[in-house]
Design a protein around this motif. Structure first.
Motif, short mmCIF file in Angstrom:
data_model
loop_
_atom_site.label_atom_id
_atom_site.label_comp_id
_atom_site.label_asym_id
_atom_site.label_seq_id
_atom_site.Cartn_x
_atom_site.Cartn_y
_atom_site.Cartn_z
N VAL A 1 -9.93 3.41 6.92
CA VAL A 1 -9.15 2.21 6.64
C VAL A 1 -9.01 1.91 5.14
N ASP B 1 -7.55 3.25 2.57
CA ASP B 1 -6.23 3.33 1.95
C ASP B 1 -5.10 2.88 2.86
N THR B 2 -5.43 2.49 4.09
CA THR B 2 -4.37 2.16 5.04
C THR B 2 -4.29 0.68 5.41
N GLU C 1 -3.28 -2.99 5.36
CA GLU C 1 -2.14 -3.71 4.79
C GLU C 1 -2.07 -5.10 5.37
N THR D 1 -3.39 -1.61 9.94
CA THR D 1 -3.17 -0.36 9.23
C THR D 1 -1.69 -0.01 9.17
N ARG D 2 -0.83 -0.94 9.57
CA ARG D 2 0.61 -0.74 9.48
C ARG D 2 1.30 -2.07 9.20
#
Length: 198
Positions: free
Chosen positions: A49, A51-52, A54, A64-65
């Protein structure tokens, strides 16, 4: 005395909400004792998680999206928006699986003592979503604190100009209570008994 690295890990964990120095030390001891299984799993999860993560541009949820899984779910009722103070409240309500609409995270609550003003919260995004149309109900799911109720009343006034039904969670939530700490039964009752503001 523990090594400098173990102390650094304890200190880092102790800065997390809900963990004090003693709890952090216990967590570190558990990780040390179970380092063959617990430590790699924790590291993998953190790296997955890192770098993902958001913030959803629509509702403010963390995922994560972007848009988040809730906002992009076609089964959700986009006509109903539940407004919460923070992401922990959203997760608590959604975990109960009792609300089929979408959410909006304010990012806090109005507080004169803490210097939190309306412009510090994600109120413009909420108003824009309602103004865009297609919303029939806005549920104000503020915590049952003085600041939470002040925020709810402020939002109700701002939403008066729109043709939407404004409801709030039923009273009966413990005064001073926060949604993230309530059991699912209490949350279910509060959601079912929501009523118009004013």
């Amino acid at each position: 005395m523990a090594s400098q690295e173990i102390e650094a890990l304890s200190s880092a964990l102790a800065r997390l909400p809900g963990l004090g120095p003693r709890s952090a030390r216990r967590a570190v001891l558990h990780l040390v004792k179970k380092r063959e299984t617990a430590l790699p799993a924790l590291l993998d999860a953190l790296l997955a998680v890192q770098d993902t993560l958001e913030e959803c541009r629509i509702c403010g949820n963390v995922d994560t999206r972007d848009p988040c899984g809730i906002c992009s779910d076609p089964k959700r009722d986009a006509k109903s928006i539940c407004v919460v103070e923070d992401v922990a409240d959203l997760w608590a309500l959604d975990r109960a699986k009792l609300f089929s609409g979408t959410y909006h995270v304010l990012g806090g609550r109005l507080s004169a003592l803490d210097g939190v003003r309306p412009e510090d919260l994600a109120i413009p995004g909420l108003l824009a979503r309602v103004e865009a149309g297609g919303v029939d109900e806005v549920v104000l799911a503020m915590n049952a604190t003085l600041e939470g109720q002040t925020t709810a009343h402020y939002l109700a006034e701002r939403l008066e100009d729109f043709s939407v039904r404004i409801t709030q969670l039923a009273h009966g939530l413990p005064v001073g209570g926060e949604l993230d700490y309530l059991d699912e039964g209490t949350l279910a009752q509060a959601l079912r008994a929501r009523r118009p503001m004013g």
